[in-house]
Scaffold this motif. Structure first.
Motif, PDB file in Angstrom:
ATOM      1  N   PRO A 202       8.198  50.359  64.225  1.00 48.94           N
ATOM      2  CA  PRO A 202       7.159  51.280  64.707  1.00 48.94           C
ATOM      3  C   PRO A 202       5.823  51.121  63.993  1.00 48.94           C
ATOM      4  O   PRO A 202       4.837  51.726  64.389  1.00 48.94           O
ATOM      5  N   TYR A 203       5.773  50.280  62.943  1.00 47.65           N
ATOM      6  CA  TYR A 203       4.568  50.148  62.135  1.00 47.65           C
ATOM      7  C   TYR A 203       3.765  48.885  62.447  1.00 47.65           C
ATOM      8  O   TYR A 203       2.711  48.667  61.865  1.00 47.65           O
ATOM      9  N   SER A 204       4.268  48.046  63.336  1.00 49.71           N
ATOM     10  CA  SER A 204       3.561  46.812  63.670  1.00 49.71           C
ATOM     11  C   SER A 204       3.965  46.346  65.055  1.00 49.71           C
ATOM     12  O   SER A 204       5.142  46.430  65.428  1.00 49.71           O
ATOM     13  N   ARG A 205       3.011  45.816  65.801  1.00 49.18           N
ATOM     14  CA  ARG A 205       3.321  45.271  67.122  1.00 49.18           C
ATOM     15  C   ARG A 205       4.035  43.926  67.028  1.00 49.18           C
ATOM     16  O   ARG A 205       4.479  43.395  68.035  1.00 49.18           O
ATOM     17  N   PHE A 206       4.154  43.403  65.826  1.00 51.58           N
ATOM     18  CA  PHE A 206       4.820  42.119  65.637  1.00 51.58           C
ATOM     19  C   PHE A 206       6.306  42.201  65.956  1.00 51.58           C
ATOM     20  O   PHE A 206       6.924  41.223  66.344  1.00 51.58           O
ATOM     21  N   VAL A 233       8.196  46.501  56.915  1.00 55.76           N
ATOM     22  CA  VAL A 233       9.521  47.089  56.733  1.00 55.76           C
ATOM     23  C   VAL A 233      10.366  46.255  55.777  1.00 55.76           C
ATOM     24  O   VAL A 233      10.781  46.729  54.721  1.00 55.76           O
ATOM     25  N   PHE A 234      10.655  44.986  56.120  1.00 58.22           N
ATOM     26  CA  PHE A 234      11.439  44.139  55.229  1.00 58.22           C
ATOM     27  C   PHE A 234      11.348  42.686  55.665  1.00 58.22           C
ATOM     28  O   PHE A 234      11.032  42.363  56.809  1.00 58.22           O
ATOM     29  N   THR A 235      11.628  41.799  54.720  1.00 59.39           N
ATOM     30  CA  THR A 235      11.801  40.372  54.973  1.00 59.39           C
ATOM     31  C   THR A 235      13.104  39.966  54.298  1.00 59.39           C
ATOM     32  O   THR A 235      13.329  40.294  53.128  1.00 59.39           O
ATOM     33  N   ALA A 236      13.972  39.266  55.035  1.00 62.01           N
ATOM     34  CA  ALA A 236      15.290  38.940  54.502  1.00 62.01           C
ATOM     35  C   ALA A 236      15.577  37.451  54.602  1.00 62.01           C
ATOM     36  O   ALA A 236      15.108  36.766  55.516  1.00 62.01           O
ATOM     37  N   LEU A 237      16.363  36.966  53.648  1.00 58.51           N
ATOM     38  CA  LEU A 237      16.869  35.608  53.646  1.00 58.51           C
ATOM     39  C   LEU A 237      18.390  35.686  53.560  1.00 58.51           C
ATOM     40  O   LEU A 237      18.920  36.510  52.799  1.00 58.51           O
ATOM     41  N   GLY A 238      19.080  34.821  54.312  1.00 57.99           N
ATOM     42  CA  GLY A 238      20.531  34.877  54.292  1.00 57.99           C
ATOM     43  C   GLY A 238      21.165  33.536  54.576  1.00 57.99           C
ATOM     44  O   GLY A 238      20.518  32.610  55.075  1.00 57.99           O
ATOM     45  N   GLY A 264       9.903  46.563  52.113  1.00 57.91           N
ATOM     46  CA  GLY A 264       8.495  46.923  52.034  1.00 57.91           C
ATOM     47  C   GLY A 264       8.305  48.189  51.218  1.00 57.91           C
ATOM     48  O   GLY A 264       9.243  48.714  50.614  1.00 57.91           O
ATOM     49  N   SER A 265       7.095  48.684  51.195  1.00 53.86           N
ATOM     50  CA  SER A 265       6.831  49.910  50.440  1.00 53.86           C
ATOM     51  C   SER A 265       7.693  51.044  51.000  1.00 53.86           C
ATOM     52  O   SER A 265       8.055  51.052  52.178  1.00 53.86           O
ATOM     53  N   GLU A 266       8.027  52.001  50.156  1.00 56.74           N
ATOM     54  CA  GLU A 266       8.940  53.076  50.549  1.00 56.74           C
ATOM     55  C   GLU A 266       8.433  53.832  51.772  1.00 56.74           C
ATOM     56  O   GLU A 266       9.230  54.320  52.587  1.00 56.74           O
ATOM     57  N   ARG A 267       7.132  53.917  51.929  1.00 56.82           N
ATOM     58  CA  ARG A 267       6.555  54.628  53.069  1.00 56.82           C
ATOM     59  C   ARG A 267       7.048  54.063  54.386  1.00 56.82           C
ATOM     60  O   ARG A 267       7.246  54.798  55.361  1.00 56.82           O
ATOM     61  N   TYR A 268       7.247  52.737  54.433  1.00 54.64           N
ATOM     62  CA  TYR A 268       7.662  52.084  55.677  1.00 54.64           C
ATOM     63  C   TYR A 268       9.154  51.731  55.695  1.00 54.64           C
ATOM     64  O   TYR A 268       9.807  51.848  56.730  1.00 54.64           O
ATOM     65  N   SER A 269       9.671  51.283  54.571  1.00 48.09           N
ATOM     66  CA  SER A 269      11.062  50.809  54.556  1.00 48.09           C
ATOM     67  C   SER A 269      12.074  51.910  54.272  1.00 48.09           C
ATOM     68  O   SER A 269      13.233  51.815  54.680  1.00 48.09           O
ATOM     69  N   GLY A 270      11.633  52.954  53.561  1.00 45.95           N
ATOM     70  CA  GLY A 270      12.554  54.002  53.169  1.00 45.95           C
ATOM     71  C   GLY A 270      13.269  53.710  51.864  1.00 45.95           C
ATOM     72  O   GLY A 270      14.130  54.498  51.440  1.00 45.95           O
TER      73      GLY A 270
END
Length: 407
Positions: A202-206, A233-238, A264-270
């Protein structure tokens, strides 16, 4: 080897036939139509704890309380044959409750996920229109490259919801599959749950982007590396390794994966800290049954964070179960499962124990079965029970199922 891998790729794509038509009329005439009508009921009894809502997104949402409902659901779908390299699919599902044990029960609102609902059925069926577009897409396939755009289900360890987006796979390089998908919206349209479709970010149109590389060491031994990118929100590697080996009439195998999430920052990622998840499973069986045992571990400070933003398939419990490992920090789930599929009889039984936090624990047992009374009439039964300590997650017993008529 290359021929085998091409065949395996076709199976992975789920294509009913690679045959294409030179006429649109022929492609439409040779399409496949499916439908079902299901009468479905759900009972949930609350043991220890208080009625509550848990979960930070659609993928982990659950309302835990004393509820019961009965409804009817109808699904229709059509998939055309291939016109040259292209085919199309469209599907719909509608549901309407016949009975709510608590007509005036108010299911609370969860910001950015759903509006408040009224009546017991609204805990699972909170699509306000009571009818929705199901899997519907345009698809291109030329033997090496598959492109799907629209609404579809992506088989993935970190996705068990339906997506709106674009999905691309390529097998032009021997032993290698390149994959990428971009997702804008997600939700669920199924006989057991219908949700609204909401933006995955919800924080980016990407939206959400996944890139993956899968290497076939042998026909049944693969390794995979992937990344998720969701701005703010987040970036993950797996990475994941999977192997299955035949021994006479039996098979034995293992599956292990690890993912790390830069939150991401707590404001966006929780979350205030990064997250991670390790899962491992061994399995053994033959054509009609499988026995498995597994382990899942999540990080001490943030659990597995936003890795399950669109759900997960590594948890052995039903989509509506396994809330401890999905939502708590420092989770450790040990489980065993058995499943069988004999003609028109299917069942699965899973039992697991999850420790989380410092000293809390919750155990869970899930049983699921589907019985085909005829080729077109099926009985469905699912039973879930959580017990032991209930710190943060009330103990519950849930029974649901019904009769499905397919055509």
């Amino acid at each position: 080897m290359k021929k085998f891998l091409k065949i395996a790729f076709l199976c992975t794509l789920g294509l009913d036939s690679a045959y294409s038509y030179d006429s649109i009329d022929e492609a439409l005439k040779n399409g496949v139509s499916k439908g079902d009508v299901i009468f479905y009921g759900d009972y949930q009894g609350l043991g220890k704890g208080q009625a509550t809502s848990i979960g930070k997104n659609l993928a982990t949402y659950s309302y835990l309380g004393n509820t019961g409902y009965f409804l009817g659901s109808v699904g229709l779908s059509y998939t055309s044959g291939f016109y040259k390299n292209i085919r199309a699919a469209v599907g719909f599902r509608a549901a309407a409750p016949f009975y709510n044990a608590h007509k005036n029960l108010l299911i609370p609102q969860i910001p950015n996920i759903r509006n408040a609902g009224k009546g017991d059925a609204s805990k699972d069926f909170f699509n306000h229109n009571q009818a929705a577009l199901a899997e519907s897409f345009l698809e291109y396939f030329d033997g090496d490259t598959n492109i799907k755009a629209g609404r579809f289900i992506i088989p993935n360890e970190w996705i068990n919801t339906m997506s709106d987006g674009v999905w691309i796979r390529n097998r032009s390089i021997d032993k290698l599959m390149l994959e990428g998908f971009w997702i804008n919206d997600y939700g669920r349209i199924a006989y057991y749950q219908m949700t609204e479709f909401d933006r995955v970010n919800p924080y980016s149109r990407f939206g959400l982007l996944n890139l993956a590389l899968k290497y076939y060491i042998t026909e049944t031994l693969t390794i995979k590396a992937y990344t998720f990118f969701t701005p703010k929100v987040f970036t993950a590697l797996g990475a994941r390794a999977n192997g299955k080996f035949n021994i006479s009439r039996f098979f034995i195998g293992a599956d292990v994966g690890y993912a790390y999430s830069f939150e991401g920052s707590e404001r966006y990622s929780g979350y205030t800290h990064n997250a991670s998840a390790l899962d491992a499973k061994i399995f053994f069986g033959m054509d009609f049954f499988e026995v498995a045992a597994g382990y899942i571990h999540t990080s001490k400070d943030s659990g597995w964070g936003n890795l399950d933003i669109m759900g997960d398939s590594i948890d052995p419990f039903f989509i509506w179960g396994g809330k401890a490992i999905k939502t708590q920090k420092n989770g450790n789930l040990i489980y065993a499962a058995i499943s069988a599929n004999v003609k028109r009889f299917k069942f699965s039984l899973a039992y697991g124990s999850t420790s989380y936090g410092i000293s809390s624990r919750q155990n869970e047992i899930n049983f699921s079965t589907e019985i085909g009374f005829t080729h077109n009439v099926f009985g469905i039964l699912n039973v879930l029970n959580t017990h032991k300590s209930s710190t943060g997650i009330p103990t519950t017993t849930q029974i649901n199922g019904g009769i499905r008529l397919s055509f």
